[in-house]
Design a protein around this motif. Structure first.
Motif, PDB file in Angstrom:
ATOM      1  N   ARG A 114       0.825  -1.208   0.000  1.00 14.51           N
ATOM      2  CA  ARG A 114       0.000   0.000   0.000  1.00 14.51           C
ATOM      3  C   ARG A 114       0.857   1.254   0.000  1.00 14.51           C
ATOM      4  N   ASP A 116       4.507   1.266  -0.797  1.00 11.55           N
ATOM      5  CA  ASP A 116       5.707   1.219  -1.638  1.00 11.55           C
ATOM      6  C   ASP A 116       5.340   0.790  -3.056  1.00 11.55           C
ATOM      7  N   PRO A 117       5.520   1.669  -4.056  1.00  9.45           N
ATOM      8  CA  PRO A 117       5.131   1.345  -5.431  1.00  9.45           C
ATOM      9  C   PRO A 117       5.845   0.111  -5.992  1.00  9.45           C
ATOM     10  N   ALA A 120       4.167  -2.847  -4.603  1.00  7.85           N
ATOM     11  CA  ALA A 120       2.844  -2.913  -5.218  1.00  7.85           C
ATOM     12  C   ALA A 120       2.930  -3.492  -6.625  1.00  7.85           C
ATOM     13  N   ALA A 121       3.942  -3.095  -7.383  1.00  7.28           N
ATOM     14  CA  ALA A 121       4.093  -3.596  -8.751  1.00  7.28           C
ATOM     15  C   ALA A 121       4.293  -5.103  -8.774  1.00  7.28           C
TER      16      ALA A 121
END
Length: 208
Positions: A114, A116-117, A120-121
């Motif tokens: 939620r 850390d991009p 998330a990727a």
């Protein structure tokens, strides 16, 4: 003669140490020294191979995602019967119980997606890869006249993965609210509703 580099080996050892640390302590309490202690290294030595704990944990996540998805692909490979493939796929996505290490690891690592991009990727890649497996099974079953899908295969696949995630989380909590057999039964019931074919007679073969 120059000594051979052990960097690749040491990085692999650190990924394994970090994996154990996440399982033992959980993501919320995890510290760099927890990983260092398990690897029998100093925190500074850990940072020589991975500049930050975050980068090390991203590698743990990447490896866990690959293992989980490869296992699911292997669970359905070579099975020509669409019903059996679907039942096997459902079983392969649920934890074997509260102590299922790989599933627990993925849930723990998912807690930071939620914020850390990069995490998330990888979490999205995990989700989409599973949806793709489901969609191929459903499309093949429909093409063979075995399934009568209520919606497009991708939509149904997304719902099945989301249901697995939800039931799986309930299964690995400190006080589980659903067991392996019940979660499998509920997922097979949904699958039967959206394919027009019952799967409950495959329960014993499909349950892990």
């Amino acid at each position: 003669m120059a000594r051979p580099s052990r960097a690749h080996e040491r990085r692999a050892e650190l990924v394994e140490a970090a994996r154990r640390a996440v399982l033992d302590r959980g993501m919320l309490d995890l510290r760099l020294r927890d990983v260092a202690e398990r690897a029998e290294m100093s925190p500074g030595s850990v940072l020589y191979y991975f500049p930050t704990l975050t980068e090390l944990l991203r590698e743990v996540q990447r490896e866990a995602v690959e293992r989980f998805c490869s296992a699911r692909e292997g669970a359905v490979a070579g099975e020509p019967d669409p019903r059996r493939r679907l039942a096997a796929m459902i079983a392969s996505g649920l934890p074997a119980g509260p102590g299922d290490e790989l599933c627990v690891l993925l849930y723990e690592l998912g807690t930071i997606a939620r914020r850390d991009p990069a995490y998330a990727a990888e979490h999205i890649r995990l989700y989409e890869r599973q949806v793709g497996i489901y969609a191929r099974i459903l499309e093949a079953g429909a093409a063979a006249g075995v399934f009568s899908l209520t919606r497009d295969a991708s939509t149904l696949g997304r719902n099945l993965v989301a249901l697995e995630d939800g039931y799986g989380l309930h299964m690995v909590m400190a006080v589980p609210t659903v067991g392996v057999a019940e979660a499998g039964r509920l997922l097979r019931a949904y699958a039967a509703d959206v394919t027009g074919r019952e799967l409950e007679d495959l329960a014993l073969e499909g349950d892990r």
